[in-house]
Write a protein that holds these residues in place. Structure first.
Motif, PDB file in Angstrom:
ATOM      1  N   THR A  88      33.283  33.480  42.500  1.00 21.83           N
ATOM      2  CA  THR A  88      33.780  32.206  43.037  1.00 21.83           C
ATOM      3  C   THR A  88      35.213  32.000  42.579  1.00 21.83           C
ATOM      4  O   THR A  88      35.681  32.637  41.635  1.00 21.83           O
ATOM      5  CB  THR A  88      32.943  31.014  42.547  1.00 21.83           C
ATOM      6  N   GLY A  89      35.894  31.058  43.214  1.00 23.26           N
ATOM      7  CA  GLY A  89      37.256  30.753  42.817  1.00 23.26           C
ATOM      8  C   GLY A  89      38.157  31.967  42.916  1.00 23.26           C
ATOM      9  O   GLY A  89      37.927  32.876  43.708  1.00 23.26           O
ATOM     10  N   LEU A  90      39.176  31.975  42.089  1.00 24.38           N
ATOM     11  CA  LEU A  90      40.142  33.071  42.142  1.00 24.38           C
ATOM     12  C   LEU A  90      40.099  33.944  40.899  1.00 24.38           C
ATOM     13  O   LEU A  90      40.724  35.000  40.854  1.00 24.38           O
ATOM     14  CB  LEU A  90      41.557  32.509  42.332  1.00 24.38           C
ATOM     15  N   GLY A  91      39.371  33.520  39.889  1.00 20.32           N
ATOM     16  CA  GLY A  91      39.266  34.329  38.687  1.00 20.32           C
ATOM     17  C   GLY A  91      40.551  34.330  37.881  1.00 20.32           C
ATOM     18  O   GLY A  91      41.493  33.578  38.149  1.00 20.32           O
ATOM     19  N   SER A  92      40.600  35.189  36.893  1.00 23.33           N
ATOM     20  CA  SER A  92      41.748  35.276  36.001  1.00 23.33           C
ATOM     21  C   SER A  92      42.744  36.306  36.505  1.00 23.33           C
ATOM     22  O   SER A  92      42.438  37.490  36.605  1.00 23.33           O
ATOM     23  CB  SER A  92      41.289  35.654  34.590  1.00 23.33           C
ATOM     24  N   ILE A  93      43.946  35.856  36.787  1.00 21.17           N
ATOM     25  CA  ILE A  93      44.968  36.781  37.315  1.00 21.17           C
ATOM     26  C   ILE A  93      45.620  37.595  36.200  1.00 21.17           C
ATOM     27  O   ILE A  93      46.369  38.532  36.470  1.00 21.17           O
ATOM     28  CB  ILE A  93      46.045  36.029  38.117  1.00 21.17           C
ATOM     29  N   HIS A  95      43.893  39.273  33.784  1.00 20.77           N
ATOM     30  CA  HIS A  95      43.108  40.456  33.419  1.00 20.77           C
ATOM     31  C   HIS A  95      43.493  41.608  34.347  1.00 20.77           C
ATOM     32  O   HIS A  95      43.777  41.413  35.527  1.00 20.77           O
ATOM     33  CB  HIS A  95      41.616  40.151  33.535  1.00 20.77           C
ATOM     34  N   LYS A  96      43.483  42.804  33.800  1.00 18.19           N
ATOM     35  CA  LYS A  96      44.015  43.951  34.542  1.00 18.19           C
ATOM     36  C   LYS A  96      43.081  44.451  35.638  1.00 18.19           C
ATOM     37  O   LYS A  96      43.503  44.714  36.763  1.00 18.19           O
ATOM     38  CB  LYS A  96      44.317  45.091  33.562  1.00 18.19           C
ATOM     39  N   LYS A  97      41.789  44.583  35.323  1.00 17.78           N
ATOM     40  CA  LYS A  97      40.836  45.172  36.268  1.00 17.78           C
ATOM     41  C   LYS A  97      39.844  44.108  36.725  1.00 17.78           C
ATOM     42  O   LYS A  97      39.039  43.628  35.921  1.00 17.78           O
ATOM     43  CB  LYS A  97      40.081  46.329  35.602  1.00 17.78           C
ATOM     44  N   PHE A  98      39.905  43.743  37.994  1.00 18.20           N
ATOM     45  CA  PHE A  98      38.941  42.753  38.481  1.00 18.20           C
ATOM     46  C   PHE A  98      38.648  42.939  39.965  1.00 18.20           C
ATOM     47  O   PHE A  98      39.436  43.516  40.714  1.00 18.20           O
ATOM     48  CB  PHE A  98      39.405  41.327  38.192  1.00 18.20           C
ATOM     49  N   ILE A  99      37.482  42.452  40.334  1.00 15.64           N
ATOM     50  CA  ILE A  99      37.046  42.363  41.736  1.00 15.64           C
ATOM     51  C   ILE A  99      36.882  40.890  42.062  1.00 15.64           C
ATOM     52  O   ILE A  99      36.298  40.136  41.276  1.00 15.64           O
ATOM     53  CB  ILE A  99      35.721  43.119  41.950  1.00 15.64           C
ATOM     54  N   THR A 100      37.385  40.480  43.195  1.00 17.38           N
ATOM     55  CA  THR A 100      37.381  39.067  43.564  1.00 17.38           C
ATOM     56  C   THR A 100      36.611  38.825  44.852  1.00 17.38           C
ATOM     57  O   THR A 100      36.676  39.633  45.784  1.00 17.38           O
ATOM     58  CB  THR A 100      38.825  38.562  43.756  1.00 17.38           C
ATOM     59  N   THR A 101      35.893  37.712  44.893  1.00 15.26           N
ATOM     60  CA  THR A 101      35.227  37.275  46.118  1.00 15.26           C
ATOM     61  C   THR A 101      36.031  36.140  46.743  1.00 15.26           C
ATOM     62  O   THR A 101      36.273  35.119  46.094  1.00 15.26           O
ATOM     63  CB  THR A 101      33.796  36.781  45.828  1.00 15.26           C
ATOM     64  N   ILE A 102      36.457  36.325  47.973  1.00 15.30           N
ATOM     65  CA  ILE A 102      37.145  35.269  48.730  1.00 15.30           C
ATOM     66  C   ILE A 102      36.232  34.909  49.900  1.00 15.30           C
ATOM     67  O   ILE A 102      36.067  35.688  50.831  1.00 15.30           O
ATOM     68  CB  ILE A 102      38.527  35.724  49.230  1.00 15.30           C
ATOM     69  N   HIS A 103      35.630  33.744  49.821  1.00 16.09           N
ATOM     70  CA  HIS A 103      34.616  33.360  50.804  1.00 16.09           C
ATOM     71  C   HIS A 103      35.223  32.992  52.152  1.00 16.09           C
ATOM     72  O   HIS A 103      34.637  33.281  53.200  1.00 16.09           O
ATOM     73  CB  HIS A 103      33.787  32.199  50.268  1.00 16.09           C
ATOM     74  N   ILE A 125      48.213  31.138  44.693  1.00 17.83           N
ATOM     75  CA  ILE A 125      47.572  32.127  43.825  1.00 17.83           C
ATOM     76  C   ILE A 125      46.759  33.158  44.605  1.00 17.83           C
ATOM     77  O   ILE A 125      46.679  34.325  44.209  1.00 17.83           O
ATOM     78  CB  ILE A 125      46.677  31.425  42.781  1.00 17.83           C
ATOM     79  N   THR A 126      46.183  32.769  45.729  1.00 16.29           N
ATOM     80  CA  THR A 126      45.331  33.703  46.481  1.00 16.29           C
ATOM     81  C   THR A 126      46.052  34.998  46.858  1.00 16.29           C
ATOM     82  O   THR A 126      45.489  36.092  46.681  1.00 16.29           O
ATOM     83  CB  THR A 126      44.758  33.029  47.739  1.00 16.29           C
ATOM     84  N   PRO A 127      47.277  34.971  47.373  1.00 19.20           N
ATOM     85  CA  PRO A 127      47.949  36.246  47.695  1.00 19.20           C
ATOM     86  C   PRO A 127      48.149  37.141  46.471  1.00 19.20           C
ATOM     87  O   PRO A 127      48.065  38.375  46.589  1.00 19.20           O
ATOM     88  CB  PRO A 127      49.294  35.785  48.271  1.00 19.20           C
ATOM     89  N   ILE A 128      48.398  36.528  45.302  1.00 22.67           N
ATOM     90  CA  ILE A 128      48.569  37.319  44.076  1.00 22.67           C
ATOM     91  C   ILE A 128      47.257  37.989  43.697  1.00 22.67           C
ATOM     92  O   ILE A 128      47.209  39.184  43.384  1.00 22.67           O
ATOM     93  CB  ILE A 128      49.063  36.414  42.928  1.00 22.67           C
ATOM     94  N   VAL A 129      46.182  37.210  43.738  1.00 28.95           N
ATOM     95  CA  VAL A 129      44.859  37.737  43.413  1.00 28.95           C
ATOM     96  C   VAL A 129      44.472  38.848  44.380  1.00 28.95           C
ATOM     97  O   VAL A 129      43.963  39.902  43.977  1.00 28.95           O
ATOM     98  CB  VAL A 129      43.811  36.607  43.433  1.00 28.95           C
ATOM     99  N   ARG A 131      46.351  40.824  46.044  1.00 25.39           N
ATOM    100  CA  ARG A 131      47.171  42.017  45.811  1.00 25.39           C
ATOM    101  C   ARG A 131      46.712  42.775  44.565  1.00 25.39           C
ATOM    102  O   ARG A 131      46.661  44.006  44.546  1.00 25.39           O
ATOM    103  CB  ARG A 131      48.635  41.615  45.687  1.00 25.39           C
ATOM    104  N   LYS A 132      46.358  42.056  43.504  1.00 28.18           N
ATOM    105  CA  LYS A 132      46.011  42.679  42.223  1.00 28.18           C
ATOM    106  C   LYS A 132      44.562  43.153  42.165  1.00 28.18           C
ATOM    107  O   LYS A 132      44.237  44.055  41.390  1.00 28.18           O
ATOM    108  CB  LYS A 132      46.259  41.693  41.076  1.00 28.18           C
ATOM    109  N   SER A 133      43.701  42.545  42.962  1.00 26.27           N
ATOM    110  CA  SER A 133      42.274  42.859  42.894  1.00 26.27           C
ATOM    111  C   SER A 133      41.995  44.300  43.316  1.00 26.27           C
ATOM    112  O   SER A 133      42.561  44.794  44.297  1.00 26.27           O
ATOM    113  CB  SER A 133      41.496  41.901  43.793  1.00 26.27           C
ATOM    114  N   LEU A 134      41.116  44.971  42.573  1.00 34.41           N
ATOM    115  CA  LEU A 134      40.739  46.344  42.924  1.00 34.41           C
ATOM    116  C   LEU A 134      40.046  46.390  44.280  1.00 34.41           C
ATOM    117  O   LEU A 134      40.310  47.258  45.100  1.00 34.41           O
ATOM    118  CB  LEU A 134      39.813  46.927  41.853  1.00 34.41           C
ATOM    119  N   ARG A 135      39.131  45.466  44.478  1.00 32.15           N
ATOM    120  CA  ARG A 135      38.437  45.304  45.766  1.00 32.15           C
ATOM    121  C   ARG A 135      38.264  43.824  46.017  1.00 32.15           C
ATOM    122  O   ARG A 135      38.228  43.012  45.079  1.00 32.15           O
ATOM    123  CB  ARG A 135      37.064  45.989  45.741  1.00 32.15           C
TER     124      ARG A 135
END
Length: 354
Positions: A88-93, A95-103, A125-129, A131-135
């Motif tokens: 949920t949300g955008l998580g921590s930008i 942290h180096k390795k993360f997977i994000t859910t964008i509903h 923040i969403t475009p940054i997340v 771009r950085k998210s692994l998946r």
């Protein structure tokens, strides 16, 4: 899978609805299929949650500060190269390795639906997340296409992992006597402008069903633009607020029809909940609803009050149509389960860890 990963557990401090339910049910299903993970949470977990998975409380703060500062600092100190999953949300930008859910990207569709802070936060923040998210995980093919077109994300980076229905809400009923259904129309959602309740109420006043009531289940959230629904609370229009899962299941099972007039969704889980509980679905003709419901719903134009009223009245008056919608809904609902979604998610996790 034995490799440890972590889940952002901020959702445990928020009401068990919508995207927070997605996070909770995914964690339950991942635990059930044997995934090795720990949910990291602030201290103030709500009593709504009874967690069968491991939860570790960290930090002293909550909300965005906990998520953006305390969570990444804890991981950097103790599990520097670990994988963090955000449901949920955008998580921590940070942290180096993360997977994000964008509903969904509803904040880009109409900023006026949300508070100014929420809109600006997610817009920036969403475009940054992304771009950085692994998946990136999303909940429908419609939302995947929205992310591709509006955020310029590569299709290869996005995976669709569907919602499902909580076991506490799901109730498969056979030999249902439709004549015993209650004389009420049900709608379920947060009191959010994009859910289009004002149009629904106007449509309800147009139908020739004076012995029917409209039950509206859902709570107001500060992230959404305020609307004065209370002035619409009449003897035949009842705002029930937040209800328990058991109460919600009962409401679905006994409603004559379920109506969902939303203007924009990523998935539209109340439609699936209604289908699972043998309630005929009448819903807006937006792409994710058609993707999820297929032939298990009657569709209307959510911006046309007369069309909403016409379709509601048509289904109320046609017993055989209601029975057909229930049968089709039961069949379609079986395509969705938290176990299936967890298994697909585990494949994604395996690819990233390995």
């Amino acid at each position: 899978m034995n490799d440890l990963f972590f889940v952002n557990g901020r959702f445990l401090t928020q009401k068990l609805t919508g995207v927070h339910r997605y996070a909770f049910e995914m964690c339950c299903a991942l635990k059930e299929i044997g995934c090795n993970f720990i949910v990291l949470s602030p201290q103030n977990i709500l009593s709504d949650y009874s967690c069968p998975f491991e939860v570790r409380k960290i930090g002293k703060r909550s909300s965005h500060f906990w998520e953006q500062i305390e969570l990444p600092l804890y991981l950097r100190k103790n599990y520097k190269n670990s994988l963090l999953v955000n449901f949920t949300g955008l998580g921590s930008i940070l942290h180096k390795k993360f997977i994000t859910t964008i509903h969904d990207v509803s904040f880009l569709i109409n900023p006026k639906w949300f508070s100014r802070f929420y809109y600006l936060w997610y817009k920036n923040i969403t475009p940054i997340v992304a771009r950085k998210s692994l998946r990136i995980i999303t909940v429908s093919n419609f939302s995947k296409n929205e992310l591709i077109s509006r955020l310029n994300i590569s299709p290869a980076k996005i995976e669709v992992v569907y919602n499902a229905v909580s076991e506490k809400i799901a109730c498969e009923t056979d030999n249902l006597d439709l004549s015993q259904k209650g004389n009420y129309i049900l709608t379920v959602s947060s009191l959010d402008p994009r859910k289009n309740f004002i149009q629904l109420i106007e449509a309800f006043h147009l139908i020739n069903q004076k012995n029917y009531k409209l039950y509206i289940v859902g709570k107001r959230d500060k992230v959404f633009t305020a609307q004065n629904y209370e002035k619409l609370n009449q003897s035949n229009i009842i705002f029930l607020g937040y209800v328990s899962d058991e109460e919600l299941s009962h409401l679905y099972q006994n409603a004559t029809i379920f109506v969902y007039p939303s203007l924009y969704e990523g998935f539209g889980i109340p439609n699936l909940e209604a289908m699972t509980n043998s309630c005929p679905v009448v819903t807006s003709n937006i792409p994710p609803h058609i993707e999820i419901c297929q032939d298990a719903a009657v569709y209307f134009d959510p911006e046309d009050v007369n069309d909403i009223a016409s379709k509601m009245e048509m289904v109320i008056n046609d017993l055989s149509l209601r029975q057909k919608l229930i049968e089709n809904g039961k069949i379609r609902a079986k395509d969705f389960s938290w176990k299936k979604s967890a298994e697909k998610f585990m494949q994604i996790i395996n690819q990233e860890i390995n």
